[in-house]
Design a protein around this motif. Sequence first.
Motif, PDB file in Angstrom:
ATOM      1  N   SER A   5       0.808  -1.219   0.000  1.00  0.00           N
ATOM      2  CA  SER A   5       0.000   0.000   0.000  1.00  0.00           C
ATOM      3  C   SER A   5       0.842   1.270   0.000  1.00  0.00           C
ATOM      4  N   GLU A   7       3.656   4.196  -1.110  1.00  0.00           N
ATOM      5  CA  GLU A   7       3.898   4.921  -2.359  1.00  0.00           C
ATOM      6  C   GLU A   7       5.071   4.359  -3.148  1.00  0.00           C
ATOM      7  N   ASN A   8       5.983   3.643  -2.494  1.00  0.00           N
ATOM      8  CA  ASN A   8       7.142   3.081  -3.182  1.00  0.00           C
ATOM      9  C   ASN A   8       6.898   1.662  -3.684  1.00  0.00           C
ATOM     10  N   ARG A  12       0.591  -1.113  -6.384  1.00  0.00           N
ATOM     11  CA  ARG A  12      -0.078  -0.557  -5.203  1.00  0.00           C
ATOM     12  C   ARG A  12      -1.404  -1.250  -4.967  1.00  0.00           C
ATOM     13  N   ARG A  14      -4.405  -1.338  -2.026  1.00  0.00           N
ATOM     14  CA  ARG A  14      -4.907  -0.687  -0.822  1.00  0.00           C
ATOM     15  C   ARG A  14      -6.013  -1.505  -0.198  1.00  0.00           C
ATOM     16  N   ASP A  20       2.755  -1.493   3.814  1.00  0.00           N
ATOM     17  CA  ASP A  20       3.381  -0.641   2.798  1.00  0.00           C
ATOM     18  C   ASP A  20       4.168  -1.484   1.803  1.00  0.00           C
TER      19      ASP A  20
END
Length: 115
Positions: A5, A7-8, A12, A14, A20
């Motif tokens: 989830s 940003e890197n 992605r 969610r 992450d």
Amino acid sequence: TVLGSGENADGRVRGAGVADRHAVVCASRTHDVVVLCALPGAETHVNGAPVTVATGANEATSLRHGARVVLARRLAFRFEAHEDPSFETRDATDAWHEAIGEVSRGGNDAPSRFP
């Protein structure tokens, strides 16, 4: 490819419980294999079986065409290893419920609706 989830993350995803940096998917054309590794603290299942955190170079779960991948007990995906022209006409609701049921039972004994 890192799934998560954050940003890197390369892919992605969610949802509640998705870290992450949740899992890593790697492919090797030389060995004709795609593998998935869970990252620390990230609950991940393939075909209902938990994926353990890889601690060594040879520890990963192979993904085969049609494998069901579940992240954080809530987000289910089907791994497609080739182009499938009927993919867009499928209703994946039943497959999603099968995947969640597998995680609840802790195994892959549920019959699959898809080949």
